[in-house]
Enzyme design. Structure first.
Site, PDB file in Angstrom:
ATOM      1  N   CYS A 113       1.455   6.132  -3.532  1.00  0.00           N
ATOM      2  CA  CYS A 113       0.258   5.345  -3.185  1.00  0.00           C
ATOM      3  C   CYS A 113      -1.020   6.181  -3.188  1.00  0.00           C
ATOM      4  O   CYS A 113      -2.112   5.627  -3.273  1.00  0.00           O
ATOM      5  CB  CYS A 113       0.441   4.679  -1.833  1.00  0.00           C
ATOM      6  SG  CYS A 113       1.753   3.458  -1.879  1.00  0.00           S
ATOM      7  N   HIS A 250      -6.690   2.695   0.457  1.00  0.00           N
ATOM      8  CA  HIS A 250      -5.448   2.179  -0.128  1.00  0.00           C
ATOM      9  C   HIS A 250      -5.046   0.948   0.672  1.00  0.00           C
ATOM     10  O   HIS A 250      -5.098   0.943   1.903  1.00  0.00           O
ATOM     11  CB  HIS A 250      -4.365   3.253  -0.062  1.00  0.00           C
ATOM     12  CG  HIS A 250      -2.996   2.723  -0.345  1.00  0.00           C
ATOM     13  ND1 HIS A 250      -2.732   1.953  -1.458  1.00  0.00           N
ATOM     14  CD2 HIS A 250      -1.825   2.813   0.344  1.00  0.00           C
ATOM     15  CE1 HIS A 250      -1.450   1.606  -1.439  1.00  0.00           C
ATOM     16  NE2 HIS A 250      -0.890   2.112  -0.363  1.00  0.00           N
ATOM     17  N   ASN A 280       0.456  -4.625  -1.380  1.00  0.00           N
ATOM     18  CA  ASN A 280       0.375  -3.185  -1.629  1.00  0.00           C
ATOM     19  C   ASN A 280       0.753  -2.923  -3.089  1.00  0.00           C
ATOM     20  O   ASN A 280       1.906  -3.080  -3.468  1.00  0.00           O
ATOM     21  CB  ASN A 280       1.338  -2.467  -0.671  1.00  0.00           C
ATOM     22  CG  ASN A 280       1.305  -0.954  -0.834  1.00  0.00           C
ATOM     23  OD1 ASN A 280       0.735  -0.435  -1.805  1.00  0.00           O
ATOM     24  ND2 ASN A 280       1.908  -0.258   0.106  1.00  0.00           N
TER      25      ASN A 280
END
Ligand code: ACO
Length: 323
Positions: A113, A250, A280
Site C-alpha cells: 500500500c 492512502h 482500499n
C-alpha cells in the site's frame, strides 16, 4: 536545483461497481458493519479483460492527455503494484508496450500500500540524479484477484483501480516555494511481515496465494507510523501542519485517516477521502484520490500536498510536494 514537478494526472477504474449490499450476498456481513468500521460503501472490481496493466494503461493515457504529452515525451515508467499481470515481465514494461513506447526504462516497484509513495520518491531521485527527465508514475492494482472471497475479514475491504502522475524535471530555487517534490520519507520494518501478507509466491508455493491480515494489529500500528513520517517531512522542510493545503492519505480505512489527521492537527476539510467510493486499492489509492481532488478543482497549482501511506511489510512513508 532540479525539482520533480507534477505535469499531469489520470485514473482508470473497472466498469463494475460492487456495493456493500452485494457483499451481503457473498459473506456474512452488513452494509452497516462495513461503513461503521471502515467508511467503505462500494468498490470497483475488475472484470474479464481488465487487468492491472490495462487499468494502468488507462490511467497513463488520461495523464498524458491532460499533460498534452505523448509517450515519446517520457523516459521512465515506474509501476507500483503487488498484483502484476505476470510474475515477469514487469507490468511497467507491459504498459510501456501498450503505449507503443520503445525507448527509456520501465520497472515495477513493490511496497504494497506504500507503493505509490515509494514510486514517487524513486522517480524524484531518478529525476534529481539526472537519470530521467520525465517519469510516468503509476499505482495499479487488482486486489480482487488475490482475495479469499470466503473470508469476510478481508474481502470487504479491497478494490481495484489505477492512478498515474507525470513528474518532470524543472528548475527550482531550492526553497519551499518551489513547485514539485520537496521531501520524501520512506520506512520499512520486516518484523511485521506476518501481520499483512499473501500466503503464496513463485519461490515458496509456486502459486499466487491469498491476502491474509491481522486487521487489529495493522490498525494498532497505523496511526503512529503515519504521523511519524509526516512529522519527519515537516522537520525536513521546516513546515508545519498549518502549511498543508491537502492531506492525501492512502485510503485503507476512514478511522485511520481521521485518527491520523486529528493527531497531526490537520482539519478534516483539508483531507481528501475516497475510501467510501474505491475501498482500499493499495498502491492505486493515493493517485486515485489525487485524480479525484485535482479534477474537481480542490487541489490547485501551488498547493502544498502531503501524501502518506502505510501497508504490508510493514512499509510506510510520506511525500510533501507543491502541486
Ligand atoms: N462483517 C461483519 N463482521 C465482521 C466482519 C465483516 N466483514 N469482519 C469481521 N467481523 C467481526 C469479527 O469476526 C469480530 O467478531 P467477534 O467479536 O464475534 O469475534 C468483530 O467483527 C470485530 O472484529 P475486529 O477485527 O476486532 O474488527 P475491527 O474493529 O478491528 O475492524 C478492520 C476490522 C476494519 C479490518 C480494522 O481492524 C482495520 O481497519 N484494520 C486495518 C486494516 C488496514 O488498514 N489494512 C490495510 C493496510 S494497507 C495494505 O498494505 C493492504
Amino acid at each position: 536545483m532540479i525539482r520533480s514537478v507534477v505535469r499531469g494526472f489520470g485514473a482508470a477504474l473497472p466498469k463494475r461497481v460492487m456495493t456493500n449490499k452485494e457483499m451481503e450476498s457473498r459473506v456474512d456481513t452488513s452494509d452497516e458493519w462495513i461503513v461503521q468500521r471502515t467508511g467503505i460503501r462500494q468498490r470497483y472490481i475488475a472484470g474479464e479483460g481488465e487487468t492491472t496493466a490495462s487499468l494502468g494503461e488507462g490511467a497513463a493515457r488520461a495523464a498524458l492527455q491532460r499533460a498534452g504529452l505523448t509517450p515519446d515525451d517520457l523516459d521512465l515508467i515506474i509501476v507500483a503494484t503487488s498484483t502484476p499481470d505476470n510474475t515477469f515481465p514487469a507490468t511497467a514494461v507491459n504498459i510501456q508496450n501498450r503505449l507503443g513506447m520503445r525507448h527509456g526504462a520501465a520497472f515495477d516497484l513493490q511496497a504494497v500500500c506504500s507503493g505509490f509513495v515509494y514510486a514517487v520518491a524513486t522517480a524524484d531521485a531518478y529525476i534529481r540524479g539526472g537519470l530521467a527527465s520525465r517519469a510516468l508514475v503509476i499505482g495499479a492494482e487488482t486486489f480482487s484477484r488475490i482475495l479469499d472471497w470466503s473470508d469476510r475479514t478481508t474481502c470487504v475491504l479491497f478494490g481495484d483501480g489505477a492512478g498515474a502522475l507525470i513528474l518532470e524535471a524543472a528548475n527550482g530555487e531550492g526553497t519551499n516555494a518551489d513547485r514539485g517534490v520537496l521531501t520524501a520519507q520512506l520506512r520499512s520494518d520486516g518484523v511485521h511481515g506476518d501481520k499483512l501478507y499473501v500466503d503464496g509466491g513463485p519461490s515458496t508455493t509456486g502459486t499466487v496465494g491469498h491476502l491474509r491480515m491481522e486487521g487489529r494489529e495493522v490498525f494498532k500500528h497505523a496511526v503512529g507510523m503515519i504521523t511519524d513520517v509526516i512529522e519527519a517531512a515537516f522537520e525536513a522542510t521546516g513546515t508545519t501542519a498549518d502549511d498543508v493545503d491537502w492531506l492525501v492519505p492512502h485510503q485503507a480505512n476512514r478511522r485511520i485517516i481521521d485518527g491520523s489527521a486529528r493527531k497531526l492537527g490537520i482539519p478534516l476539510e483539508k483531507v481528501v477521502v475516497t475510501v467510501d467510493q474505491h475501498g482500499n486499492t493499495s498502491a492505486a489509492s493515493i493517485p486515485l484520490a489525487l485524480d479525484t481532488a485535482a479534477a474537481d478543482g480542490r487541489i490547485k497549482r501551488g498547493d502544498l500536498v502531503m501524501l502518506e501511506a502505510m501497508g504490508g511489510g510493514f512499509t510506510w512513508g510520506s511525500v510533501l510536494l507543491r502541486w
